[in-house]
Scaffold this motif. Structure first.
Motif, PDB file in Angstrom:
ATOM      1  N   GLN A  28       0.822  -1.208   0.000  1.00 15.83           N
ATOM      2  CA  GLN A  28       0.000   0.000   0.000  1.00 15.83           C
ATOM      3  C   GLN A  28       0.859   1.263   0.000  1.00 15.83           C
ATOM      4  OE1 GLN A  28      -2.349  -0.699   3.527  1.00 15.83           O
ATOM      5  NE2 GLN A  28      -4.071  -1.498   2.331  1.00 15.83           N
ATOM      6  N   ARG A  29       2.046   1.175   0.553  1.00 14.29           N
ATOM      7  CA  ARG A  29       2.907   2.351   0.665  1.00 14.29           C
ATOM      8  C   ARG A  29       3.877   2.517  -0.503  1.00 14.29           C
ATOM      9  NH1 ARG A  29       0.511   1.038   4.821  1.00 14.29           N
ATOM     10  NH2 ARG A  29       0.218   2.361   6.628  1.00 14.29           N
ATOM     11  N   VAL A  30       4.424   1.412  -0.998  1.00  9.61           N
ATOM     12  CA  VAL A  30       5.455   1.528  -2.037  1.00  9.61           C
ATOM     13  C   VAL A  30       4.929   1.243  -3.439  1.00  9.61           C
ATOM     14  CG1 VAL A  30       7.335   1.035  -0.425  1.00  9.61           C
ATOM     15  CG2 VAL A  30       6.317  -0.840  -1.737  1.00  9.61           C
ATOM     16  N   LYS A  31       3.760   0.663  -3.544  1.00  7.69           N
ATOM     17  CA  LYS A  31       3.086   0.427  -4.834  1.00  7.69           C
ATOM     18  C   LYS A  31       3.873  -0.478  -5.796  1.00  7.69           C
ATOM     19  CE  LYS A  31       0.003   3.548  -3.646  1.00  7.69           C
ATOM     20  NZ  LYS A  31      -0.691   3.181  -2.463  1.00  7.69           N
ATOM     21  N   CYS A  32       4.708  -1.350  -5.246  1.00 11.65           N
ATOM     22  CA  CYS A  32       5.478  -2.264  -6.084  1.00 11.65           C
ATOM     23  C   CYS A  32       5.593  -3.598  -5.350  1.00 11.65           C
ATOM     24  CB  CYS A  32       6.869  -1.694  -6.369  1.00 11.65           C
ATOM     25  SG  CYS A  32       7.951  -2.856  -7.229  1.00 11.65           S
ATOM     26  N   PRO A  33       5.039  -4.677  -5.930  1.00 13.73           N
ATOM     27  CA  PRO A  33       5.068  -5.972  -5.241  1.00 13.73           C
ATOM     28  C   PRO A  33       6.477  -6.477  -4.927  1.00 13.73           C
ATOM     29  CG  PRO A  33       3.593  -6.044  -7.137  1.00 13.73           C
ATOM     30  CD  PRO A  33       4.306  -4.735  -7.187  1.00 13.73           C
ATOM     31  N   ASP A  34       7.400  -6.307  -5.860  1.00 16.95           N
ATOM     32  CA  ASP A  34       8.767  -6.783  -5.620  1.00 16.95           C
ATOM     33  C   ASP A  34       9.433  -6.003  -4.485  1.00 16.95           C
ATOM     34  OD1 ASP A  34       8.538  -8.678  -7.617  1.00 16.95           O
ATOM     35  OD2 ASP A  34       9.418  -7.372  -9.148  1.00 16.95           O
ATOM     36  N   THR A  35       9.257  -4.707  -4.497  1.00 20.19           N
ATOM     37  CA  THR A  35       9.831  -3.880  -3.438  1.00 20.19           C
ATOM     38  C   THR A  35       9.190  -4.208  -2.097  1.00 20.19           C
ATOM     39  OG1 THR A  35      10.294  -2.126  -5.026  1.00 20.19           O
ATOM     40  CG2 THR A  35      10.244  -1.506  -2.694  1.00 20.19           C
ATOM     41  N   ALA A  36       7.894  -4.430  -2.088  1.00 19.94           N
ATOM     42  CA  ALA A  36       7.204  -4.796  -0.845  1.00 19.94           C
ATOM     43  C   ALA A  36       7.769  -6.104  -0.295  1.00 19.94           C
ATOM     44  CB  ALA A  36       5.698  -4.925  -1.091  1.00 19.94           C
ATOM     45  N   GLN A  37       8.016  -7.071  -1.165  1.00 10.61           N
ATOM     46  CA  GLN A  37       8.618  -8.338  -0.727  1.00 10.61           C
ATOM     47  C   GLN A  37      10.009  -8.097  -0.148  1.00 10.61           C
ATOM     48  OE1 GLN A  37       7.485 -11.439  -0.528  1.00 10.61           O
ATOM     49  NE2 GLN A  37       5.515 -11.136  -1.522  1.00 10.61           N
ATOM     50  N   ASP A  38      10.817  -7.309  -0.857  1.00  7.76           N
ATOM     51  CA  ASP A  38      12.184  -7.026  -0.385  1.00  7.76           C
ATOM     52  C   ASP A  38      12.170  -6.314   0.965  1.00  7.76           C
ATOM     53  OD1 ASP A  38      13.173  -8.151  -2.697  1.00  7.76           O
ATOM     54  OD2 ASP A  38      13.615  -6.229  -3.675  1.00  7.76           O
ATOM     55  N   LEU A  39      11.314  -5.323   1.099  1.00  5.89           N
ATOM     56  CA  LEU A  39      11.237  -4.590   2.360  1.00  5.89           C
ATOM     57  C   LEU A  39      10.699  -5.463   3.486  1.00  5.89           C
ATOM     58  CD1 LEU A  39       9.985  -1.078   1.158  1.00  5.89           C
ATOM     59  CD2 LEU A  39      12.303  -1.750   1.811  1.00  5.89           C
ATOM     60  N   SER A  40       9.812  -6.380   3.155  1.00 12.39           N
ATOM     61  CA  SER A  40       9.303  -7.326   4.148  1.00 12.39           C
ATOM     62  C   SER A  40      10.446  -8.184   4.689  1.00 12.39           C
ATOM     63  CB  SER A  40       8.232  -8.215   3.515  1.00 12.39           C
ATOM     64  OG  SER A  40       7.935  -9.307   4.347  1.00 12.39           O
ATOM     65  N   GLN A  41      11.261  -8.692   3.793  1.00  9.51           N
ATOM     66  CA  GLN A  41      12.404  -9.501   4.233  1.00  9.51           C
ATOM     67  C   GLN A  41      13.376  -8.671   5.070  1.00  9.51           C
ATOM     68  OE1 GLN A  41      13.996 -11.330   0.720  1.00  9.51           O
ATOM     69  NE2 GLN A  41      12.114 -12.456   0.323  1.00  9.51           N
ATOM     70  N   GLU A  42      13.605  -7.434   4.660  1.00  8.64           N
ATOM     71  CA  GLU A  42      14.489  -6.548   5.417  1.00  8.64           C
ATOM     72  C   GLU A  42      13.935  -6.286   6.814  1.00  8.64           C
ATOM     73  OE1 GLU A  42      17.700  -4.305   6.530  1.00  8.64           O
ATOM     74  OE2 GLU A  42      17.516  -5.609   4.777  1.00  8.64           O
ATOM     75  N   THR A  43      12.623  -6.210   6.930  1.00  7.34           N
ATOM     76  CA  THR A  43      11.990  -6.009   8.232  1.00  7.34           C
ATOM     77  C   THR A  43      12.358  -7.146   9.178  1.00  7.34           C
ATOM     78  OG1 THR A  43      10.131  -4.844   7.208  1.00  7.34           O
ATOM     79  CG2 THR A  43       9.755  -5.761   9.401  1.00  7.34           C
ATOM     80  N   TYR A  44      12.247  -8.365   8.703  1.00  2.97           N
ATOM     81  CA  TYR A  44      12.575  -9.518   9.539  1.00  2.97           C
ATOM     82  C   TYR A  44      14.073  -9.609   9.803  1.00  2.97           C
ATOM     83  CZ  TYR A  44       7.768 -10.874   9.269  1.00  2.97           C
ATOM     84  OH  TYR A  44       6.403 -10.882   9.391  1.00  2.97           O
ATOM     85  N   LEU A  45      14.870  -9.246   8.826  1.00  4.73           N
ATOM     86  CA  LEU A  45      16.327  -9.249   9.038  1.00  4.73           C
ATOM     87  C   LEU A  45      16.710  -8.260  10.134  1.00  4.73           C
ATOM     88  CD1 LEU A  45      17.720  -9.514   5.407  1.00  4.73           C
ATOM     89  CD2 LEU A  45      17.836 -11.234   7.207  1.00  4.73           C
ATOM     90  N   ARG A  46      16.060  -7.126  10.147  1.00  2.00           N
ATOM     91  CA  ARG A  46      16.365  -6.128  11.188  1.00  2.00           C
ATOM     92  C   ARG A  46      16.010  -6.667  12.564  1.00  2.00           C
ATOM     93  NH1 ARG A  46      16.009  -0.162   8.950  1.00  2.00           N
ATOM     94  NH2 ARG A  46      17.336  -0.533   7.136  1.00  2.00           N
ATOM     95  N   LEU A  47      14.917  -7.401  12.640  1.00  4.06           N
ATOM     96  CA  LEU A  47      14.532  -7.990  13.922  1.00  4.06           C
ATOM     97  C   LEU A  47      15.542  -9.064  14.336  1.00  4.06           C
ATOM     98  CD1 LEU A  47      12.469  -8.093  16.206  1.00  4.06           C
ATOM     99  CD2 LEU A  47      11.179  -9.762  14.872  1.00  4.06           C
ATOM    100  N   LEU A  48      15.999  -9.858  13.382  1.00  8.29           N
ATOM    101  CA  LEU A  48      16.998 -10.884  13.686  1.00  8.29           C
ATOM    102  C   LEU A  48      18.329 -10.264  14.125  1.00  8.29           C
ATOM    103  CD1 LEU A  48      16.488 -13.546  10.887  1.00  8.29           C
ATOM    104  CD2 LEU A  48      16.294 -13.912  13.350  1.00  8.29           C
ATOM    105  N   ARG A  49      18.702  -9.148  13.519  1.00  4.90           N
ATOM    106  CA  ARG A  49      19.972  -8.491  13.843  1.00  4.90           C
ATOM    107  C   ARG A  49      19.911  -7.732  15.167  1.00  4.90           C
ATOM    108  NH1 ARG A  49      20.082  -5.485   8.655  1.00  4.90           N
ATOM    109  NH2 ARG A  49      20.077  -7.135   7.142  1.00  4.90           N
ATOM    110  N   LYS A  50      18.715  -7.487  15.630  1.00  2.24           N
ATOM    111  CA  LYS A  50      18.540  -6.708  16.862  1.00  2.24           C
ATOM    112  C   LYS A  50      19.082  -7.527  18.030  1.00  2.24           C
ATOM    113  CE  LYS A  50      16.389  -2.936  18.260  1.00  2.24           C
ATOM    114  NZ  LYS A  50      17.083  -1.696  18.087  1.00  2.24           N
ATOM    115  N   ASP A  51      19.976  -6.912  18.802  1.00  2.00           N
ATOM    116  CA  ASP A  51      20.553  -7.611  19.958  1.00  2.00           C
ATOM    117  C   ASP A  51      19.499  -7.868  21.030  1.00  2.00           C
ATOM    118  OD1 ASP A  51      23.089  -7.810  18.915  1.00  2.00           O
ATOM    119  OD2 ASP A  51      23.717  -5.873  19.721  1.00  2.00           O
ATOM    120  N   GLY A  52      18.578  -6.998  21.119  1.00  2.00           N
ATOM    121  CA  GLY A  52      17.533  -7.181  22.119  1.00  2.00           C
ATOM    122  C   GLY A  52      16.558  -6.023  22.095  1.00  2.00           C
TER     123      GLY A  52
END
Length: 171
Positions: A28-52
């Motif tokens: 809804q925000r980026v209007k591009c399915p591929d970008t939405a998928q990439d940003l979704s993965q980055e969201t989870y990666l950021r959570l995984l990289r978070k020390d706490g």
């Protein structure tokens, strides 16, 4: 309150449970399915990289907030990029090398390599030590066990050879 590390299996469960919702939210925000998928993965990666995190009771809220920030960053970057493109006049020259120029450079490059390869071994070695390794005459002489005068003569010989070998390429 101390920050708690988030186990990878908990992040994997969040990914399974919220992936579609996060992707839809981003789409809804980026209007591009591929970008939405990439940003979704980055969201989870950021959570995984978070020390706490200080508050782990609302990880889905943290995911959506992270996704929102990533989307904002992406949209801002795209807007800046588009503004730069719009600011260019229609007759602005292309900043990338043109194919003809690239072909000429490639031809010259190959010719210089041929010229260097055609040098006698010691002469080639001296040229490479001077031009590539940027050693001084004394350092080259010490390394090869020859006089500085020999280094100078061999270097002049190499440079003249390369110049002659590539003469037909000069404008």
């Amino acid at each position: 309150m101390s920050a708690a590390a988030i186990p990878a299996d908990q992040v994997a469960a969040l990914f399974r449970d919220h992936k579609e919702a996060i992707v839809h939210f981003l789409l809804q925000r980026v209007k591009c399915p591929d970008t939405a998928q990439d940003l979704s993965q980055e969201t989870y990666l950021r959570l995984l990289r978070k020390d706490g995190l200080a508050h782990t009771e609302n990880l889905s809220g943290y995911l959506f907030r992270t996704a929102e920030r990533l989307a904002i960053d992406f949209v801002r970057h795209r807007q800046r990029h588009n503004a730069q493109l719009e600011a260019l006049p229609d007759d602005a020259p292309c900043p990338l090398p043109q194919p003809e120029y690239a072909a000429i450079v490639n031809q010259r490059y190959r010719r210089v390599l041929e010229a260097i390869a055609a040098l006698p071994t010691q002469c080639r070695h001296i040229l490479l030590l001077r031009k590539i390794d940027e050693l001084g005459y004394r350092e080259i002489a010490d390394q090869l066990g020859i006089s500085e005068k020999t280094v100078q003569r061999q270097l002049v010989k190499a440079m003249l050879h390369c110049h002659e070998f590539c003469r037909d390429l000069l404008p």
